[in-house]
Design a protein around this motif. Structure first.
Motif, PDB file in Angstrom:
ATOM      1  N   CYS A   1      24.719 -35.843  19.493  1.00  0.00           N
ATOM      2  CA  CYS A   1      24.909 -37.026  20.326  1.00  0.00           C
ATOM      3  C   CYS A   1      23.536 -37.697  20.450  1.00  0.00           C
ATOM      4  O   CYS A   1      22.551 -37.029  20.771  1.00  0.00           O
ATOM      5  N   PRO A   2      23.428 -39.006  20.188  1.00  0.00           N
ATOM      6  CA  PRO A   2      22.117 -39.656  20.224  1.00  0.00           C
ATOM      7  C   PRO A   2      21.523 -39.775  21.627  1.00  0.00           C
ATOM      8  O   PRO A   2      20.350 -40.089  21.769  1.00  0.00           O
TER       9      PRO A   2
ATOM     10  N   THR B   1      33.479 -43.414  19.431  1.00  0.00           N
ATOM     11  CA  THR B   1      32.630 -44.214  18.559  1.00  0.00           C
ATOM     12  C   THR B   1      32.532 -45.606  19.148  1.00  0.00           C
ATOM     13  O   THR B   1      33.542 -46.261  19.396  1.00  0.00           O
TER      14      THR B   1
ATOM     15  N   CYS C   1      27.551 -50.582  18.137  1.00  0.00           N
ATOM     16  CA  CYS C   1      26.432 -49.990  17.391  1.00  0.00           C
ATOM     17  C   CYS C   1      26.889 -48.894  16.425  1.00  0.00           C
ATOM     18  O   CYS C   1      26.070 -48.314  15.726  1.00  0.00           O
TER      19      CYS C   1
ATOM     20  N   LYS D   1      27.748 -45.899  16.975  1.00  0.00           N
ATOM     21  CA  LYS D   1      27.228 -44.580  17.322  1.00  0.00           C
ATOM     22  C   LYS D   1      28.353 -43.734  17.889  1.00  0.00           C
ATOM     23  O   LYS D   1      29.203 -44.213  18.639  1.00  0.00           O
ATOM     24  N   ARG D   2      28.350 -42.454  17.528  1.00  0.00           N
ATOM     25  CA  ARG D   2      29.284 -41.495  18.128  1.00  0.00           C
ATOM     26  C   ARG D   2      28.615 -40.928  19.366  1.00  0.00           C
ATOM     27  O   ARG D   2      27.521 -40.376  19.288  1.00  0.00           O
TER      28      ARG D   2
ATOM     29  N   PHE E   1      24.950 -46.219  24.557  1.00  0.00           N
ATOM     30  CA  PHE E   1      23.761 -46.109  23.726  1.00  0.00           C
ATOM     31  C   PHE E   1      22.938 -47.408  23.737  1.00  0.00           C
ATOM     32  O   PHE E   1      21.768 -47.390  24.093  1.00  0.00           O
TER      33      PHE E   1
END
Length: 113
Positions: free
Chosen positions: A63-64, A79, A83, A85-86, A110
């Motif tokens: 995870c970012p 998701t 962006c 991102k997940r 995010f």
């Protein structure tokens, strides 16, 4: 004492370091002064290994936001369309709680768009 483990004698492990085996409490008490330093060192190594062990990674990456490996179950992450991102459900939930508490509009956890 040099007793070998056989069918009728079960040796017991030192519960702190798991390196030494004893035939009984008497032998353990007699050997303790010789074993104490190595035992404490190994017990600390085992404790550190347990505390600092990293979780297994997945093919999905981390995870970012929280850097925890993404779960394999697709229902446990989202998701973001802005962006791509997940984000894990924990970070999504934390973002939602932050938005509700501060009366903010919904945004991506995010990129905040």
């Amino acid at each position: 004492c040099g007793t070998a483990q056989v069918d009728d004698i079960k040796l017991k492990k030192c519960t702190a370091c798991y390196l030494v085996r004893y035939c009984g409490v008497k032998c353990q008490r007699e050997h303790r002064p010789h074993h104490k330093r190595a035992c404490k060192k190994r017990a600390a190594e085992l404790r550190d290994e347990l505390l600092f062990k990293q979780p297994e990674g997945t093919h999905l990456g981390d995870c970012p936001i929280c850097m925890i490996p993404m779960p394999l179950d697709f229902q446990k992450y989202a998701t973001s369309s802005c962006c791509s991102k997940r984000i894990c459900n924990g970070c999504s939930c934390a973002n939602q709680m932050r938005e509700e508490a501060n009366q903010l509009q919904h945004s991506c956890p995010f990129c905040r768009k």
